[in-house]
Structures are given as structure tokens and as C-alpha cells.
Enzyme design. Structure first.
Site, short mmCIF file in Angstrom:
data_model
loop_
_atom_site.label_atom_id
_atom_site.label_comp_id
_atom_site.label_asym_id
_atom_site.label_seq_id
_atom_site.Cartn_x
_atom_site.Cartn_y
_atom_site.Cartn_z
N SER A 17 12.46 -4.80 -27.86
CA SER A 17 13.31 -3.64 -28.12
C SER A 17 13.93 -3.70 -29.50
O SER A 17 14.28 -4.76 -30.01
CB SER A 17 14.42 -3.59 -27.07
OG SER A 17 15.40 -2.65 -27.41
N LYS A 45 15.02 -8.63 -24.76
CA LYS A 45 14.12 -7.89 -23.85
C LYS A 45 12.68 -8.15 -24.28
O LYS A 45 12.35 -8.09 -25.47
CB LYS A 45 14.44 -6.40 -23.98
CG LYS A 45 13.90 -5.52 -22.87
CD LYS A 45 14.57 -4.15 -22.94
CE LYS A 45 14.17 -3.26 -21.79
NZ LYS A 45 12.80 -2.85 -21.85
N THR A 51 0.89 -1.17 0.00
CA THR A 51 0.00 0.00 0.00
C THR A 51 0.92 1.21 0.00
O THR A 51 2.00 1.18 0.60
CB THR A 51 -0.90 0.00 1.25
OG1 THR A 51 -0.09 -0.05 2.42
CG2 THR A 51 -1.86 -1.20 1.26
N HIS A 52 0.53 2.27 -0.70
CA HIS A 52 1.40 3.45 -0.93
C HIS A 52 2.70 3.02 -1.60
O HIS A 52 3.73 3.68 -1.44
CB HIS A 52 1.73 4.17 0.39
CG HIS A 52 0.53 4.59 1.18
ND1 HIS A 52 0.15 5.91 1.31
CD2 HIS A 52 -0.37 3.87 1.88
CE1 HIS A 52 -0.94 5.97 2.07
NE2 HIS A 52 -1.29 4.75 2.42
N GLU A 105 0.59 -2.42 -21.86
CA GLU A 105 0.85 -1.04 -22.31
C GLU A 105 -0.23 -0.57 -23.27
O GLU A 105 -0.78 0.54 -23.15
CB GLU A 105 2.23 -0.97 -22.99
CG GLU A 105 3.40 -1.20 -22.05
CD GLU A 105 4.73 -1.48 -22.77
OE1 GLU A 105 5.74 -1.55 -22.08
OE2 GLU A 105 4.73 -1.67 -24.01
#
Ligand SMILES: N[C@@H](CC(=O)O)C(=O)O
Length: 475
Positions: A320, A326, A189-190, A333
């Protein structure tokens, strides 16, 4: 080009040459040159919705002898051909166009009229026999057809695209919830360490969030079933046969396989864009939670060496152009970007929705595109996210457990036994010395070893408290 490549059509502004092969006519041609704005053509679902209305109205107007039988039948056949996927390249007016959607509406009327003429053995453009305005558009106006088409388009898009996609996504989340039900991970949390949770519950919560959104959207969409068709130009029904409205809406319900009903007040159905604003708000709401979920997926998958890497999203393409090996969380996204677009559409729809004046809201073309597109891109996104990401997610249970065991927030479970202040001091000492919480508690003789093992049981701590367990504990 030789003359035979063109036909001449006339309207109240004069004559124009129309390519002989074109099924659209002079009004479409004018609109096309007036509105070279985005290059975006009407969505197929929106075209379908307009054509369904034209088919239903042609059937009813034929039966009521408002238009000749053979003309009615030819329009219906032309409409069926378009619904089968023919003549789709003939719907050519830019999305940003004449207010209310008159240009697209006339494009629809002209294509159907010209195809009906061909079916009847006449030349395209011979509008005395089949007229876009007098026959295809009999008893109708842009002002009642377009708000009706947006409603039908919305229902089609929801039932064909968004609802099935939401259902798949919910099922996939539930399947992952079962698969990962025993995996303990650290809560955060946070973005700071918190008490442990189960990875399965993370997915179960997402499933529930999506279910709640499906219910919200479905509730809002009930308004789309109410049609103001038959209001014609100003909601008074001028130029319509008294039996036309009910019959046309009945046929539309059969064609769409969805129960539409007549508006209580035709002027209200024409003037207010509230049904679209309402559903769009529900879509925005879904989009906002989908952004949260896709960001969480990216965080939990981050790494592989320098991030959380609690889960592994299935790699779907090299990530990439320069960094070999990668793999990026591309589906998540993409999901976020689509959701931002949906929120943008919602903002545009709310501006357009409040811009009605007197009998009409002329901003309907914008609403039509943004509204239906919102539903469709959300549906397509959810479908792709589910099949190319959610269903293929694997967990890294050891990684999850390592984080959960390292979390200083485990000390929270000691509160009921040694008090918050003592627990805070232990957490602080652990942080400063690197000693484990367990070691410090035992050194300070605050709890016995057995007590500690019972309390610092991560499985137990991460089990969601439910009624029966509470009842047992209390008894
Ligand atoms: N939108 C047009 C009517 C129509 O196209 O039917 C107007 O009110 O001027």
C-alpha cells in the site's frame, strides 16, 4: 539535414527520402506514416518467424538457381544477423497496419535486402542488385508468408515460453500437494461451509487442471505444424519453382527444430484461420481456470486478521502507498489481469478469424500479434506466479483445522448413521445453541461415543475415496 543523411528510394507511387542509416526502405516508410496507431511494434518472436522463412526461402531459391548464389548467401547472412539480435530496431511498422500484413512483410524484405546489399559491398537502396521483392521475396507473397509466420511464431512461443512455464507450475503444485498432504481444512461450496478436504489435495487438483490444459493446448497446436508456404498470392503457387515448397518447409523444420509439414491444400491453409482460433480457444480455457486459481489463492490468503488466512502467500513488495505493513497478493492479482487480456485477445481473434473473404483473410496482423502475445504473456505470468508465489506458499495448519472443526457440514458424515433429517436437525440446533454436533448427538443418544469418534474423524473424512479403500470397505 544535409542530403547525405538521406538516400532516395522510388516505388510505383514516386520517390521518398529515406534516412541513410535505415535498413528499412520506402514501403516501410510509407506504412509507418500511414499507421501511426498504437506505437506497438512487431513482437520479436514474430520477427524471428518471418526471418526464419526468409532464410529458408533464400537457401532454396539459391539452390534452385531462382536467385543468384551470392545474393542468396548474403540474404542468409543478413537473416542470421537478425536472428542473433541485430537490426531489431528496424522493424517499425505498427501492429495495426495494412491488411494481411503486407507492410510488416515488406519491412522484413527491405531490411534483409539492404543488409544483404551491404554484405555484398553495395549501397543500401541499390535494389537492382538485391531487391526486396525480386530476390528476398522470390516466389513468395504476404498471403502465404504471414499465415506461415504466425504458425511458426506460435510454435516458438509455445516451446520457449508457455510449455516450460506450465511444466514448472505443474511441478510446483505437485510439490505443495506433497508438502500439505496432511493438512485438513474446511471445504467450501457456494462460499458456504462444506465437508473437510486436504490442503494438499487442493494443490494436487490445481496441478492436474494445469496438466489437462497443457494437453489440450498441445493437441490444438498440432494444426500449427501444417504450413501453406508455397501458395504465393492465391494458394496456387504462381511464380514458385516446383521443388521449392518441400525443401523450404524441410529447412524451416530444421531451423525451428520442430516437424512442419506441407498443407494438403494450399488455398485452405491460406484462407482458414481455424488453427489460430483453435489454439487461442485452448489458451482462453487455460486463462479461465488460472483466474479461478488466482482468485482462490487470494481468498485463502485473505486477512491476516479479518479473513481466511489458511495459507500465506510470500510477500514480494509493500502493498500500500498509505497503509503501512500491508502485503497484498500482487502476483495473483496480476495473473487475473493477464488472463482477462488473453480472453480479450481470444474474442478479437475469433472476430478476425471469421472475417476472411474469397482467397484471403486480411485480418492476419491482428491475429499475429494477439495470438503470439497471448502465448507469451500467459507463459511469463505462469513463470512469475510459480517462482514468486506458488513455490513460497506456506500453510497455517491450525487455522485450517479450526475452520474444519467448526464447520457444521461435518454433520454430513452422520447421514448414513442417523439419516439426513436427523442430521439437519442437529446442525440447526448446533447453530442456534452453540453446542457442538458431538454434544447434541450424545445428548439425544443417537450414537455411542466411540461410534461418533470414528465417524467424525476429520482425517478420514478428508481422505479422497479411492478404489482399494472402497474394495476393503465392501468386502
Ligand atoms: N496481400 C497482398 C499480396 C502480397 O503482399 O504479397 C495482396 O493480396 O494484395
Amino acid at each position: 539535414m544535409s542530403d547525405s543523411q538521406f538516400r532516395i528510394e522510388s516505388d510505383s507511387m514516386g520517390d521518398r527520402q529515406i534516412p541513410s542509416s535505415a535498413y528499412y526502405g520506402i514501403q516501410t516508410l510509407r506504412a509507418r506514416s500511414n499507421f501511426a496507431i498504437s506505437g506497438i511494434k512487431p513482437l520479436p518472436t514474430y520477427v524471428d518467424a518471418c526471418i526464419i522463412i526468409k532464410k529458408a526461402t533464400a537457401i532454396v531459391n539459391g539452390k534452385l538457381e531462382c536467385i543468384p548464389q551470392d545474393v542468396s548467401q548474403a540474404i542468409v547472412q543478413a537473416a542470421d544477423e537478425v536472428l542473433e539480435g541485430k537490426f531489431r530496431d528496424q522493424f517499425v511498422v505498427d501492429v495495426y497496419q495494412a491488411g494481411a500484413g503486407t507492410s510488416h512483410h515488406m519491412n522484413v524484405n527491405e531490411v534483409l535486402a539492404n543488409r544483404a546489399l551491404e554484405i555484398l559491398g553495395s549501397e543500401k537502396g541499390n535494389y537492382k542488385r538485391v531487391s526486396p521483392n525480386d530476390h528476398v521475396n522470390y516466389g513468395q507473397s504476404t498471403n502465404d508468408v504471414i499465415p506461415t509466420a504466425i504458425r511458426i511464431g506460435g510454435i516458438l512461443a509455445l516451446s520457449k515460453t508457455l510449455y516450460p512455464a506450465l511444466d514448472n507450475a505443474i511441478n510446483a503444485m505437485e510439490a505443495k500437494a506433497t508438502e500439505f498432504k496432511d493438512i485438513v481444512k474446511s471445504g467450501r461450496t457456494h462460499l458456504q461451509d462444506a465437508v473437510p478436504v486436504r490442503l494438499g489435495d487442493t494443490f494436487a487438483a490445481w496441478g492436474q487442471i494445469l496438466k489437462d490444459h497443457r494437453n489440450r493446448i498441445n493437441a490444438a497446436a498440432a494444426d500449427l505444424q501444417v504450413l501453406g508456404l508455397g501458395g504465393s498470392a492465391a494458394g496456387t503457387g504462381l511464380n514458385t519453382h516446383p521443388q521449392y515448397r518441400v525443401s523450404a518447409i524441410k529447412i524451416i523444420s530444421e531451423l525451428v527444430n520442430s516437424p512442419f509439414k506441407e498443407a494438403t491444400h494450399l488455398m485452405a491453409a491460406m484462407q482458414s484461420m481455424a488453427p489460430f482460433v483453435n489454439v487461442s480457444g485452448a489458451l482462453r480455457n487455460l486463462a479461465q481456470d488460472l483466474v479461478k486459481i488466482s482468485h482462490d489463492l487470494r481468498l485463502m490468503d485473505s486477512g491476516p486478521k479479518t479473513g481466511f488466512k489458511e495459507i500465506q502467500l510470500p510477500p514480494v513488495q509493500p502493498g500500500s502507498s498509505i497503509m503501512p505493513g500491508k502485503y497484498n497478493p500482487v502476483m495473483a492479482e496480476m495473473t487475473s489481469m493477464v488472463c482477462f487480456q488473453v480472453m480479450g485477445y481470444d474474442t478479437a481473434i475469433s472476430y478476425a478469424g471469421q472475417a476472411g473473404q474469397l482467397e484471403l483473410n486480411v485480418m492476419m496482423p491482428l491475429i499475429a500479434y494477439d495470438f503470439i502475445h497471448s502465448i507469451e504473456i500467459l507463459g511469463n505470468t505462469l513463470q512469475s506466479l510459480t517462482s514468486r508465489c506458488i513455490q513460497g506458499i506456506t500453510a497455517l495448519p491450525e487455522r485450517c483445522l479450526d475452520y474444519a472443526e467448526a464447520s457444521l457440514a461435518l454433520v454430513t458424515a452422520l447421514n448414513p448413521h442417523i439419516g439426513y433429517l436427523n442430521a439437519a436437525a442437529i446442525a440447526k440446533e448446533s447453530m442456534e445453541t452453540g453446542k457442538s454436533l458431538r454434544q447434541i448427538v450424545l445428548e439425544k443418544q443417537l450414537m455411542s461415543e466411540q461410534e461418533l469418534s470414528e465417524v467424525l474423524n476429520l482425517k478420514q473424512m478428508s481422505t479422497i475415496v479411492r478404489e482399494p479403500r472402497t474394495a476393503t470397505t465392501n468386502s
